[in-house]
Design a protein around this motif. Structure first.
Motif, short mmCIF file in Angstrom:
data_model
loop_
_atom_site.label_atom_id
_atom_site.label_comp_id
_atom_site.label_asym_id
_atom_site.label_seq_id
_atom_site.Cartn_x
_atom_site.Cartn_y
_atom_site.Cartn_z
N GLU B 33 12.85 8.14 -8.95
CA GLU B 33 12.44 7.41 -10.15
C GLU B 33 11.42 6.33 -9.81
O GLU B 33 10.41 6.18 -10.49
CB GLU B 33 13.65 6.72 -10.81
CG GLU B 33 14.57 7.67 -11.54
CD GLU B 33 15.82 6.96 -12.06
OE1 GLU B 33 15.90 5.72 -11.91
OE2 GLU B 33 16.70 7.64 -12.59
N LYS B 34 11.71 5.62 -8.72
CA LYS B 34 10.82 4.52 -8.35
C LYS B 34 9.44 5.05 -7.97
O LYS B 34 8.43 4.50 -8.39
CB LYS B 34 11.43 3.75 -7.18
CG LYS B 34 10.53 2.66 -6.69
CD LYS B 34 11.22 1.71 -5.76
CE LYS B 34 10.21 0.71 -5.23
NZ LYS B 34 10.81 -0.29 -4.36
N GLU B 36 8.01 7.75 -8.96
CA GLU B 36 7.30 8.18 -10.17
C GLU B 36 6.72 6.99 -10.92
O GLU B 36 5.59 7.04 -11.41
CB GLU B 36 8.25 8.97 -11.07
CG GLU B 36 8.53 10.37 -10.55
CD GLU B 36 9.62 11.07 -11.33
OE1 GLU B 36 9.93 12.22 -10.97
OE2 GLU B 36 10.16 10.48 -12.30
N ASP B 37 7.50 5.91 -10.98
CA ASP B 37 7.01 4.72 -11.67
C ASP B 37 5.78 4.15 -10.98
O ASP B 37 4.83 3.74 -11.64
CB ASP B 37 8.11 3.64 -11.70
CG ASP B 37 8.94 3.76 -12.96
OD1 ASP B 37 8.96 4.86 -13.53
OD2 ASP B 37 9.55 2.75 -13.35
N LEU B 38 5.86 4.12 -9.64
CA LEU B 38 4.73 3.56 -8.89
C LEU B 38 3.49 4.42 -9.07
O LEU B 38 2.38 3.91 -9.18
CB LEU B 38 5.09 3.44 -7.40
CG LEU B 38 6.10 2.33 -7.08
CD1 LEU B 38 6.50 2.39 -5.62
CD2 LEU B 38 5.52 0.97 -7.39
N ASP B 40 2.82 6.16 -11.69
CA ASP B 40 2.33 5.86 -13.03
C ASP B 40 1.50 4.57 -13.04
O ASP B 40 0.57 4.43 -13.83
CB ASP B 40 3.51 5.68 -14.00
CG ASP B 40 4.06 7.04 -14.43
OD1 ASP B 40 3.39 8.05 -14.13
OD2 ASP B 40 5.14 7.08 -15.03
#
Lengths: 107, 144
Positions: B33-34, B36-38, B40
């Motif tokens: 998740e992290k 993917e956020d980064l 983004d």
């Protein structure tokens, strides 16, 4: 950066507070913490996840799979009634502690 | 993402089997998740993975909170250990003093010199006994 030993005992309450505000997922909690403290305190992911899994085990929070934008899946955490009660108790404790330390250290 | 999998597997390889799979699964999930956020937020995937791995900390951080207490309890010698120490030291001291008496009487029974080393040897079980009594008192205080 602040000594993490001092803050450690209160991390549970901090995380509960963030989840009470709104449902959040793991990394969101970590980034929220560093954002709000202006990077004065950065929680290690390892520490965060061990606390979250403990809160989950104690049934203070619940997790569910939610969708973020672009359809990516995220495991969100949601507060339970028990968790709320626990948080308010802890917060009360903190207020008392702050009062005591203020009287002792500031005087 | 393979790198994340390997990193997590490596980090938690020391765990007992029942706990390992569950921990690996949930931690991997959150780290992905992290990443993917980064991504983004504009990082390349490689940068994002490196950052995530760096900021994770290590397995000790993960278990510090959970196992610190248990480890401490395990390290504490139990009272039974101290009792065994006392038994061992008394038996050994008796044997040594017996040998001293024997040598004294057989080889030089004019001067009774064995009393002096015997006194010295006696302090061994005495010290152990002292230790045991102290520990017992401490434990009792802690219980109250």
């Amino acid at each position: 950066m602040i000594n993490s030993d001092i803050i450690r005992g209160h991390l549970e309450s901090v995380i509960l507070k963030l989840i009470i505000e709104q449902d959040r997922y793991g990394y969101e909690i970590a980034s929220c913490i560093s954002e709000r403290t202006e990077a004065k305190f950065i929680i290690k992911e390892a520490t965060l996840y061990s606390i979250v899994s403990r809160l989950d085990k104690k049934e203070l929070i619940e997790s569910y799979i939610g969708e973020k934008t672009h359809g990516k899946k995220r495991r969100y955490y949601k507060i339970t009634t028990l968790g709320k009660a626990y948080y308010y108790e802890k917060k009360q404790e903190w207020l008392e502690l702050r009062e005591i330390l203020n009287t002792l250290l500031e005087a | 993402m393979k790198k994340i999998d390997n990193f997590i597997k490596h980090t938690f390889k020391g765990l007992p089997k029942e706990k390992r799979e569950e921990t690996i699964k949930s931690v991997t999930e959150t780290l992905v998740e992290k990443v993917e956020d980064l991504v983004d937020s504009g990082l390349t995937e490689i940068e994002a993975i490196d950052k995530t791995v760096l900021e994770f900390g290590n397995a000790e951080d993960y278990f510090e909170l959970i196992e610190k207490k248990q480890k401490k309890e395990r390290r504490l010698k139990s009272l039974r250990h101290y009792r065994n120490d006392l038994l061992f030291s008394s038996v050994s001291a008796t044997i040594i003093i017996g040998a001293l008496i024997f040598i004294n009487l057989v080889y030089a029974d004019v001067v009774i010199w064995f009393v002096v080393p015997a006194l010295a040897v006696l302090f061994w079980p005495l010290a152990v006994l002292y230790n045991l009594l102290n520990k017992r008192a401490n434990r009792r205080n802690a219980d109250e």
